[in-house]
Scaffold this active site. Structure first.
Site, PDB file in Angstrom:
ATOM      1  N   ARG A  91       0.834  -1.208   0.000  1.00  0.00           N
ATOM      2  CA  ARG A  91       0.000   0.000   0.000  1.00  0.00           C
ATOM      3  C   ARG A  91       0.867   1.256   0.000  1.00  0.00           C
ATOM      4  O   ARG A  91       0.601   2.215  -0.731  1.00  0.00           O
ATOM      5  CB  ARG A  91      -0.924  -0.025   1.234  1.00  0.00           C
ATOM      6  CG  ARG A  91      -1.990   1.052   1.227  1.00  0.00           C
ATOM      7  CD  ARG A  91      -3.156   0.678   2.157  1.00  0.00           C
ATOM      8  NE  ARG A  91      -2.697   0.468   3.527  1.00  0.00           N
ATOM      9  CZ  ARG A  91      -2.622   1.437   4.449  1.00  0.00           C
ATOM     10  NH1 ARG A  91      -2.974   2.670   4.133  1.00  0.00           N
ATOM     11  NH2 ARG A  91      -2.234   1.174   5.669  1.00  0.00           N
ATOM     12  N   ARG A 125       6.262   8.135  11.257  1.00  0.00           N
ATOM     13  CA  ARG A 125       5.080   7.400  11.713  1.00  0.00           C
ATOM     14  C   ARG A 125       5.396   6.000  12.220  1.00  0.00           C
ATOM     15  O   ARG A 125       4.817   5.538  13.198  1.00  0.00           O
ATOM     16  CB  ARG A 125       4.064   7.261  10.560  1.00  0.00           C
ATOM     17  CG  ARG A 125       3.510   8.534  10.026  1.00  0.00           C
ATOM     18  CD  ARG A 125       2.298   8.263   9.120  1.00  0.00           C
ATOM     19  NE  ARG A 125       2.569   7.305   8.059  1.00  0.00           N
ATOM     20  CZ  ARG A 125       3.043   7.614   6.859  1.00  0.00           C
ATOM     21  NH1 ARG A 125       3.324   8.873   6.573  1.00  0.00           N
ATOM     22  NH2 ARG A 125       3.219   6.684   5.940  1.00  0.00           N
ATOM     23  N   TYR A 146      21.021   8.674   1.758  1.00  0.00           N
ATOM     24  CA  TYR A 146      22.457   8.930   1.911  1.00  0.00           C
ATOM     25  C   TYR A 146      22.899   9.704   0.671  1.00  0.00           C
ATOM     26  O   TYR A 146      22.083  10.294  -0.029  1.00  0.00           O
ATOM     27  CB  TYR A 146      23.158   7.579   2.095  1.00  0.00           C
ATOM     28  CG  TYR A 146      24.633   7.624   2.402  1.00  0.00           C
ATOM     29  CD1 TYR A 146      25.148   8.510   3.342  1.00  0.00           C
ATOM     30  CD2 TYR A 146      25.515   6.757   1.760  1.00  0.00           C
ATOM     31  CE1 TYR A 146      26.502   8.539   3.627  1.00  0.00           C
ATOM     32  CE2 TYR A 146      26.868   6.765   2.046  1.00  0.00           C
ATOM     33  CZ  TYR A 146      27.364   7.665   2.969  1.00  0.00           C
ATOM     34  OH  TYR A 146      28.706   7.679   3.251  1.00  0.00           O
ATOM     35  N   ARG A 199      31.742  20.749   7.316  1.00  0.00           N
ATOM     36  CA  ARG A 199      32.195  20.338   5.975  1.00  0.00           C
ATOM     37  C   ARG A 199      31.294  19.204   5.502  1.00  0.00           C
ATOM     38  O   ARG A 199      31.720  18.052   5.454  1.00  0.00           O
ATOM     39  CB  ARG A 199      33.652  19.882   6.021  1.00  0.00           C
ATOM     40  CG  ARG A 199      34.286  19.685   4.652  1.00  0.00           C
ATOM     41  CD  ARG A 199      35.512  18.800   4.724  1.00  0.00           C
ATOM     42  NE  ARG A 199      35.193  17.446   5.150  1.00  0.00           N
ATOM     43  CZ  ARG A 199      34.749  16.486   4.327  1.00  0.00           C
ATOM     44  NH1 ARG A 199      34.539  16.743   3.062  1.00  0.00           N
ATOM     45  NH2 ARG A 199      34.503  15.272   4.790  1.00  0.00           N
ATOM     46  N   LYS A 217      23.450   8.536   7.781  1.00  0.00           N
ATOM     47  CA  LYS A 217      24.439   7.499   8.116  1.00  0.00           C
ATOM     48  C   LYS A 217      23.833   6.447   9.034  1.00  0.00           C
ATOM     49  O   LYS A 217      24.061   5.241   8.865  1.00  0.00           O
ATOM     50  CB  LYS A 217      25.646   8.141   8.801  1.00  0.00           C
ATOM     51  CG  LYS A 217      26.568   8.910   7.886  1.00  0.00           C
ATOM     52  CD  LYS A 217      27.603   8.003   7.245  1.00  0.00           C
ATOM     53  CE  LYS A 217      28.607   8.809   6.441  1.00  0.00           C
ATOM     54  NZ  LYS A 217      29.691   7.999   5.894  1.00  0.00           N
ATOM     55  N   GLU A 288      31.710  12.655  11.800  1.00  0.00           N
ATOM     56  CA  GLU A 288      31.316  12.771  10.403  1.00  0.00           C
ATOM     57  C   GLU A 288      31.362  14.221   9.931  1.00  0.00           C
ATOM     58  O   GLU A 288      30.774  15.119  10.551  1.00  0.00           O
ATOM     59  CB  GLU A 288      29.884  12.229  10.229  1.00  0.00           C
ATOM     60  CG  GLU A 288      29.392  12.190   8.806  1.00  0.00           C
ATOM     61  CD  GLU A 288      30.137  11.174   7.959  1.00  0.00           C
ATOM     62  OE1 GLU A 288      30.204  11.373   6.736  1.00  0.00           O
ATOM     63  OE2 GLU A 288      30.637  10.182   8.524  1.00  0.00           O
ATOM     64  N   ASP A 289      32.063  14.455   8.833  1.00  0.00           N
ATOM     65  CA  ASP A 289      32.073  15.745   8.139  1.00  0.00           C
ATOM     66  C   ASP A 289      32.490  16.910   9.025  1.00  0.00           C
ATOM     67  O   ASP A 289      31.855  17.976   9.030  1.00  0.00           O
ATOM     68  CB  ASP A 289      30.714  16.004   7.484  1.00  0.00           C
ATOM     69  CG  ASP A 289      30.530  15.164   6.224  1.00  0.00           C
ATOM     70  OD1 ASP A 289      31.502  14.528   5.804  1.00  0.00           O
ATOM     71  OD2 ASP A 289      29.418  15.143   5.675  1.00  0.00           O
ATOM     72  N   ASP A 311      34.870   8.627  10.015  1.00  0.00           N
ATOM     73  CA  ASP A 311      34.607   7.937   8.751  1.00  0.00           C
ATOM     74  C   ASP A 311      35.257   8.647   7.572  1.00  0.00           C
ATOM     75  O   ASP A 311      35.703   7.995   6.628  1.00  0.00           O
ATOM     76  CB  ASP A 311      33.104   7.797   8.525  1.00  0.00           C
ATOM     77  CG  ASP A 311      32.784   6.978   7.291  1.00  0.00           C
ATOM     78  OD1 ASP A 311      33.305   5.857   7.169  1.00  0.00           O
ATOM     79  OD2 ASP A 311      32.026   7.451   6.427  1.00  0.00           O
ATOM     80  N   ASP A 312      35.316   9.970   7.593  1.00  0.00           N
ATOM     81  CA  ASP A 312      35.920  10.700   6.477  1.00  0.00           C
ATOM     82  C   ASP A 312      37.404  10.381   6.351  1.00  0.00           C
ATOM     83  O   ASP A 312      37.925  10.266   5.242  1.00  0.00           O
ATOM     84  CB  ASP A 312      35.743  12.209   6.669  1.00  0.00           C
ATOM     85  CG  ASP A 312      34.291  12.590   6.828  1.00  0.00           C
ATOM     86  OD1 ASP A 312      33.513  12.328   5.903  1.00  0.00           O
ATOM     87  OD2 ASP A 312      33.927  13.115   7.896  1.00  0.00           O
ATOM     88  N   ALA A 348      44.106  17.259  -0.734  1.00  0.00           N
ATOM     89  CA  ALA A 348      44.930  17.028   0.449  1.00  0.00           C
ATOM     90  C   ALA A 348      44.177  17.398   1.720  1.00  0.00           C
ATOM     91  O   ALA A 348      44.771  17.851   2.702  1.00  0.00           O
ATOM     92  CB  ALA A 348      46.233  17.831   0.357  1.00  0.00           C
ATOM     93  N   ALA A 351      40.109  13.557   3.969  1.00  0.00           N
ATOM     94  CA  ALA A 351      39.887  12.299   3.264  1.00  0.00           C
ATOM     95  C   ALA A 351      41.121  11.908   2.462  1.00  0.00           C
ATOM     96  O   ALA A 351      41.571  10.756   2.503  1.00  0.00           O
ATOM     97  CB  ALA A 351      38.670  12.419   2.349  1.00  0.00           C
ATOM     98  N   ASN A 467      32.028  13.538  -3.238  1.00  0.00           N
ATOM     99  CA  ASN A 467      30.573  13.585  -3.163  1.00  0.00           C
ATOM    100  C   ASN A 467      30.124  15.020  -2.909  1.00  0.00           C
ATOM    101  O   ASN A 467      30.898  15.826  -2.391  1.00  0.00           O
ATOM    102  CB  ASN A 467      30.083  12.695  -2.010  1.00  0.00           C
ATOM    103  CG  ASN A 467      30.147  11.227  -2.356  1.00  0.00           C
ATOM    104  OD1 ASN A 467      29.703  10.822  -3.415  1.00  0.00           O
ATOM    105  ND2 ASN A 467      30.713  10.430  -1.461  1.00  0.00           N
ATOM    106  N   ASN A 512      31.870   3.422  -2.181  1.00  0.00           N
ATOM    107  CA  ASN A 512      31.024   4.043  -1.174  1.00  0.00           C
ATOM    108  C   ASN A 512      31.443   3.615   0.222  1.00  0.00           C
ATOM    109  O   ASN A 512      31.623   2.429   0.491  1.00  0.00           O
ATOM    110  CB  ASN A 512      29.566   3.620  -1.426  1.00  0.00           C
ATOM    111  CG  ASN A 512      28.583   4.524  -0.716  1.00  0.00           C
ATOM    112  OD1 ASN A 512      28.765   4.857   0.449  1.00  0.00           O
ATOM    113  ND2 ASN A 512      27.530   4.919  -1.406  1.00  0.00           N
TER     114      ASN A 512
END
Length: 626
Positions: A91, A125, A146, A199, A217, A288-289, A311-312, A348, A351, A467, A512
């Site tokens: 549905r 919901r 993502y 960033r 994430k 992250e970032d 993670d970066d 540079a 990452a 990205n 990724n």
């Protein structure tokens, strides 16, 4: 640490594993049974009636059974027909396809953002149904929750905000964070993704709107790693923004002041870390970032004290390393040739430097893991930033990039100088790999790609990893049409394969981070390790590199399809747990203590992992009064 011989063992084990069905693989070693699988335990709730229907953690909508409706005072509050979760999804999907285009807020609302809005309403919901839809359609919806769509969402977040999700700690909350963490209703939190919004992807400073990346994430931690959604927490640390447009925007939801810096900034992050680890000592925090200025400093400040990773820096490095190792395999060369690869890196930042450090360590280990080997590996990299080739002749070099600055006499012998353009570097070096982590869309211009045609490699690799999509250094169509059909291509954002004609396909691999970070988090959680070591990260990268079969790699397929993300995550988690055991870092999880964990075979570890992965199934709800 994982050594080269163990790496070969990982590849052989994965090939054997993939040749068997999960049931046969488990039975072959007589794998033992474990306790009830994650998500199948009855759930005690302290609310009934409309309160349950308005709580996305527990709401089942029309799927509440009649006995539950009686037990939870829901009879008469729902239509009488009890639907299965499958019927609910049918549905919802019918509505989704109908509403995708009509849900746009005018012509400026991109199509994929409209999809995100509809999915987000479902998330508000009914979390169980939301994750069931996401997991069963992961290839279609991972790019929505993502990258690349999450970048657009973050840019528009102040306008898209409808219902709070996660926690916000700001510069105005200094001195209050230790009490604030107790405002979060979950008694147990396994995973936090935190950002300061400085960033976001390649989009720059988005301030408080960056919480969208933390939410996205964690959606993948749930979908890929099976982290229980009631035990995840997205966090925004708002220390201001230097984005002048946001500072002037009356609709902006964050602090409208310039960013804190220096000791003031660090004190806010310190207070946050102390607060969350005081309430949840076993939580894992993924940074992250964060802008490059702080990413490395905070990683070094906390990584040996807390259960955390960036993670970066570390996730991107692992995924890129897996791609580099895959490129060696795709070129038909033995893995021991990896230290001979010539690699030009554009970018540079945090990452880029993270990838360089990981690749250099791996090369050094293959060369004997000595100081001489470590120094020798340095010579395989040429790093180009916004000011051109980085050499020791530059007046100021970022300390993190300094180890990769080329010696002046080396560059002169190659006909290069300080600040040489990317095209000149590629033309003179003739690299095996061109790796982009610059966040500059189109940086791999026709001139740069034409220069790569003279690579000394029979099958050069091109990795535009920035990205979101608009920041990719080049497209696969450009790469295959200019450099030639016999290349290896991997990008950070998803692209379609390229039709080369006559039934031939140019494979567009997506490099990724989601192939690694969910497994790193899950493996760390289940191992009980109090830190995330370099060896654990290395094991995850080598596991990903080994995942593809030889036949797939020779076709140019070096990363798996996102449709296999649950299986990939399981294998990465197994590799991380095994390495934690080898390094004597594993302390166990729940009913499995360190001693018991050490006795498990690889198949038993795999069973332990899968049994602890949450699945989107409605639990039996039992009411208990407070």
């Amino acid at each position: 640490m994982v050594n080269f011989s163990r790496q070969l063992g990982i590849w052989k084990g994965l090939l054997k594993r993939r040749s068997l069905s999960p049931a046969v693989a488990a039975a072959s070693n007589g794998a033992r049974c474990f306790t009830t699988m994650e998500g199948q335990r009855p759930t005690i709730v302290h609310k009934r009636s409309l309160d349950i229907l308005h709580d996305p953690w527990f709401n089942k909508g029309t799927a509440f059974s009649m006995t539950e409706r009686d037990r939870l005072h829901l009879r008469g509050l729902l239509p009488p027909n009890v639907m299965t979760s499958e019927q609910q999804i049918l549905r919802f999907m019918a509505d989704l396809k109908r509403l995708e285009r009509t849900a746009r807020d005018g012509p400026t609302d991109p199509y994929n953002v409209a999809k995100w809005r509809i999915l987000n309403r479902l998330h508000d919901r009914n979390e169980t149904m939301y994750y069931k839809v996401l997991m069963e359609n992961i290839e279609e919806y991972a790019p929505i929750v993502y990258t690349p769509t999450v970048g657009l969402v973050c840019q528009k977040y102040s306008g898209l905000f409808r219902r709070p999700r996660g926690m916000y700690f700001s510069a105005e909350d200094r001195g209050e964070m230790m009490s604030m963490v107790y405002n979060w209703p979950a008694e147990q939190v396994d995973m936090i993704v935190v950002t300061d919004g400085s960033r976001i992807l390649g989009l720059g400073d988005l301030g408080v709107q960056g919480i969208g990346i933390a939410i996205g994430k964690l959606d993948l931690y749930v979908a890929a790693a099976g982290i229980n959604p009631q035990r995840v927490l997205p966090v925004m640390i708002d220390v201001g923004t230097n984005n002048e447009a946001l500072l002037k925007d009356p609709m902006y939801l964050g602090l409208q002041q310039h960013r804190l810096d220096g000791d003031e900034y660090v004190s806010v992050i310190d207070e946050f870390m102390q607060a969350v680890f005081t309430r949840w000592p076993n939580v894992i925090v993924q940074f992250e970032d964060f802008q490059s200025k702080w990413a490395f400093k905070l990683l070094q400040r906390y990584r040996n004290v807390y259960r955390m990773f960036n993670d970066d820096v570390q996730g991107t490095a692992g995924v890129a390393l897996a791609g580099l190792l895959g490129a060696v395999r795709a070129q038909g060369r033995p893995m021991i040739d990896f230290p001979k690869m010539k690699i030009v890196v554009a970018g540079a930042g945090s990452a880029g430097i993270g990838v360089l450090n990981a690749a250099r360590k791996t090369m050094a280990r293959m060369l004997g893991d000595t100081e001489v080997a470590f120094e020798s590996a340095r010579s395989q990299f040429w790093v180009v930033d916004a000011n051109g080739l980085i050499t020791e002749g530059r007046e100021y070099i970022d300390p993190d990039a300094r180890p990769f600055a080329r010696k002046v006499n080396e560059t002169e012998r190659q006909g290069l100088t300080e600040g040489a353009s990317l095209a000149d570097v590629v033309r003179k070096v003739k690299p095996d790999v061109l790796l982009g982590l610059s966040a500059v869309g189109g940086l791999f211009s026709k001139e740069v790609l034409e220069a790569l045609k003279d690579s000394t490699s029979t099958r050069p690799a091109i990795f535009p990893m920035s990205n979101p999509t608009r920041n990719a250094e080049c497209t696969p169509k450009e790469a295959f049409s200019i450099v030639g059909e016999n290349i290896i291509f991997g990008s950070g954002s998803p692209f379609n394969n390229v039709d080369l004609g006559n039934g031939r396909v140019g494979h567009c691999n997506q490099a990724n981070n989601m192939f690694l970070f969910p497994g790193i988090g899950l493996g760390t959680l289940l191992s009980g390790s109090k830190v995330i070591s370099d060896g654990m990260l290395q094991a995850s990268a080598e596991c990903l590199a080994a995942y593809m079969t030889e036949e797939e790699v020779l076709q140019g397929i070096i990363y798996p399809s996102i449709s296999r993300i649950r299986d990939i995550t399981t294998e990465v988690a197994v590799a991380v747990i095994k390495e934690a055991i080898v390094e004597d870092l594993a302390e166990g999880h729940r009913e499995i203590d360190a001693g018991e964990l050490q006795k498990l075979s690889e198949d038993e570890i795999r069973t332990f992992v899968t049994n602890n992965m949450w699945r989107p199934q409605y639990p039996t709800l039992i009411y208990k009064q407070d």
